[in-house]
Design an enzyme around this catalytic site. Structure first.
Site, short mmCIF file in Angstrom:
data_model
loop_
_atom_site.label_atom_id
_atom_site.label_comp_id
_atom_site.label_asym_id
_atom_site.label_seq_id
_atom_site.Cartn_x
_atom_site.Cartn_y
_atom_site.Cartn_z
N ASN A 1 22.53 96.36 68.15
CA ASN A 1 23.83 96.92 68.52
C ASN A 1 24.75 95.80 68.99
OD1 ASN A 1 24.83 99.45 68.30
ND2 ASN A 1 23.33 100.27 69.77
N GLY A 2 24.18 94.94 69.84
CA GLY A 2 24.81 93.66 70.17
C GLY A 2 24.06 92.59 69.40
N GLY B 1 17.94 93.12 62.40
CA GLY B 1 17.15 91.99 61.88
C GLY B 1 15.75 92.40 61.47
N GLU B 2 15.16 93.35 62.24
CA GLU B 2 13.79 93.75 61.94
C GLU B 2 13.71 94.79 60.83
OE1 GLU B 2 12.07 95.07 65.72
OE2 GLU B 2 12.90 93.29 66.68
N ASN B 3 14.81 95.57 60.69
CA ASN B 3 14.71 96.77 59.84
C ASN B 3 15.63 96.84 58.64
OD1 ASN B 3 12.77 98.34 61.46
ND2 ASN B 3 14.35 98.16 63.03
N HIS C 1 21.09 87.39 75.44
CA HIS C 1 19.86 87.66 74.67
C HIS C 1 18.89 86.47 74.76
CE1 HIS C 1 22.55 90.27 71.83
NE2 HIS C 1 21.94 91.06 72.71
N ARG D 1 22.81 101.72 59.66
CA ARG D 1 22.18 102.64 58.70
C ARG D 1 23.23 103.51 58.03
NH1 ARG D 1 17.67 103.92 63.10
NH2 ARG D 1 19.54 103.51 64.31
N ASN E 1 14.31 97.31 83.48
CA ASN E 1 15.62 96.95 82.92
C ASN E 1 16.59 98.04 83.37
OD1 ASN E 1 17.87 96.38 81.43
ND2 ASN E 1 16.82 96.26 79.46
N GLU F 1 11.19 91.39 74.71
CA GLU F 1 11.74 90.82 75.94
C GLU F 1 10.92 91.23 77.16
OE1 GLU F 1 15.22 92.47 74.08
OE2 GLU F 1 16.45 91.01 75.14
N ARG G 1 14.86 92.53 84.44
CA ARG G 1 15.83 91.90 83.55
C ARG G 1 17.17 91.84 84.29
NH1 ARG G 1 19.55 94.35 79.01
NH2 ARG G 1 20.33 92.39 78.20
N ARG H 1 31.76 95.80 68.57
CA ARG H 1 32.45 94.62 69.12
C ARG H 1 32.94 93.73 67.98
NH1 ARG H 1 27.75 92.74 73.14
NH2 ARG H 1 26.82 94.82 73.03
N LEU I 1 19.92 90.56 65.82
CA LEU I 1 20.95 91.44 65.24
C LEU I 1 20.62 92.88 65.59
CD1 LEU I 1 20.96 89.80 61.67
CD2 LEU I 1 22.39 89.18 63.64
#
Ligand code: AMP
Length: 399
Positions: free
Chosen positions: A213-214, A335-337, A182, A287, A7, A386, A93, A243, A211
């Site tokens: 940073n972007g 989303g995960e945290n 994404h 956070r 990437n 990914e 990527r 953004r 969900l």
């Protein structure tokens, strides 16, 4: 079979080496400050401590050589590859393939021409991705390469979802339309959700919430993306770290006139100074904003409210677009945290059949169903992967 996934950014390069027989990451790393003073690589072989090497890297070719050296164990790290002969292919990527590719493809001269034609659509990302591919072509000319595109999964959107209410000629002349991003992540988590639920993906209507940073949200019906929140650029959709997401389209002109700013400065404000940072005045990192909200700072609280309300509206809209909803999936950094974000998004959605289980929602960073057993819609946390999708597509395209 060993596959390297790359990437490539303008001054950084992330990589992972997979053993595809076991779908296991053998090594991974990050090269930073390519072409800038202080270039370095941080390389980690699975199960070993990371090794950091600082060395001048004038360009991406030098960076790729350094990655190969690290994988072969030539700079202090234990080897992850015995020889280059072991490397079956490299998967890249690539952010934007416009309307040219709806799936991953083997990279050849014709494909490279097509990717260069997409540069106006992603002027910040595609040139860096292309530099990475060209560097690998130079350093490893005999190793097959595959491109996996962020936009590809969303190419199944119907016209009604991707055409903007603008003069149609802009679509024909410049490709002005919704592309979405994404895609690799939305693909992975929606198909993984079906596996976890034990139901064929063809039978499911899923809203995937990437969900980080972007951020972007997608409506995945029968395993195909039918709509997504990001648009012509990754600025659209839900509000993000810096953004703005969806705003009244008249606002950039209004701000430009009111603040006497040129278009480029307004663009910078919308991309870098808005979102969580712009509203909270605290940080772009959720956070920090959550901590500010816990301390009672009203703008931090407001930023969290705007974010979660925006996500909730997309879930409702996409449930309507799909005439129903079987699952909502949360993924990526937030989303995960962030249990509080998931809880606020799902609050008051019982009418749709969403009932979150507060205890199960405490999970961070691992796969889980976090809705109550009685919830008609399953709410899930699925860490995105990914790189694994890129490695799998690369393997598949090798035949
Ligand atoms: P990503 O772009 O997917 O790496 O996501 C990065 C973002 O995830 C960070 O900027 C944070 O806002 C968010 N994040 C990561 N960990 C947490 C956490 N424990 N609680 C809330 N937000 C988090």
């Amino acid at each position: 079979m060993k596959i390297l996934v790359i990437n490539c950014g303008s001054s950084s390069l992330k990589y992972q080496l997979f053993d595809m027989d076991k779908e296991y990451a053998l090594a991974k790393g990050l090269v930073e400050r390519i072409g800038i003073a202080g270039s370095r690589i941080k390389h980690t072989k699975a199960g070993e401590s990371p090794v950091t090497v600082e060395t001048p890297l004038p360009d991406h070719k030098a960076a790729i050589r350094l990655v190969i050296d690290a994988l072969l164990g030539r700079n202090g790290a234990p080897p992850a590859l015995a020889s280059l002969e072991e490397l079956a292919a490299v998967g890249h990527r690539v952010v934007h393939a416009g309307e040219k590719f709806a799936t991953s493809v083997r990279l050849d001269d014709k494909v490279m021409v097509a990717l260069r034609e997409c540069i106006p659509l992603a002027p910040l990302h595609n040139p860096a991705n292309i530099m990475g591919i060209e560097a690998v072509m130079d350093v490893l000319p005999r190793v097959p390469q595959v491109g996996v595109f962020d936009t590809a999964f969303h190419q199944t959107m119907p016209e009604r979802a991707f055409i903007y209410g603008l003069p149609y000629g802009y679509y024909e002349k410049y490709g002005v339309r919704r592309y979405g991003f994404h895609g690799t992540s939305h693909y992975y988590v929606s198909h993984r959700a079906a596996e976890i639920l034990g139901v064929p993906v063809e039978r499911l209507s899923i809203v995937t919430c990437h969900l980080g940073n972007g951020s972007s949200i997608a409506a995945v019906q029968g395993g195909r993306s039918i709509d997504t929140s990001m648009g012509f650029t990754p600025l659209a959709g839900v509000m993000m770290g810096t953004r703005c997401g969806d705003i009244d389209p008249a606002l950039p002109v209004f701000i430009s006139k009111a603040e006497r700013l040129p278009a480029a400065d307004v663009d910078l404000i919308l991309n870098k100074k808005s979102g969580l940072l712009g509203i909270s005045g605290v940080s772009s990192d959720l956070r920090d904003v959550e901590e500010g909200a816990d301390r009672g700072e009203s703008r931090a609280k407001l930023a969290v409210d705007v974010l979660t309300y925006g996500i909730k509206k997309y879930i409702g809209a996409y449930a309507a677009a799909m005439n129903g909803l079987d699952a909502v999936v949360f993924t990526a950094g937030i989303g995960e945290n962030s249990p509080p974000t998931r809880a606020k998004v799902c609050e008051g959605m019982e009418f749709l059949g969403i009932e979150l289980d507060p205890a199960k929602n405490g999970v961070r960073g691992k796969e889980a169903i976090i809705s109550k057993d009685t919830s008609r819609v399953k709410v899930m946390v699925i860490p995105t992967d990914e790189e694994l999708v890129i490695a799998r597509d690369t393997k598949r395209l090798l035949g």
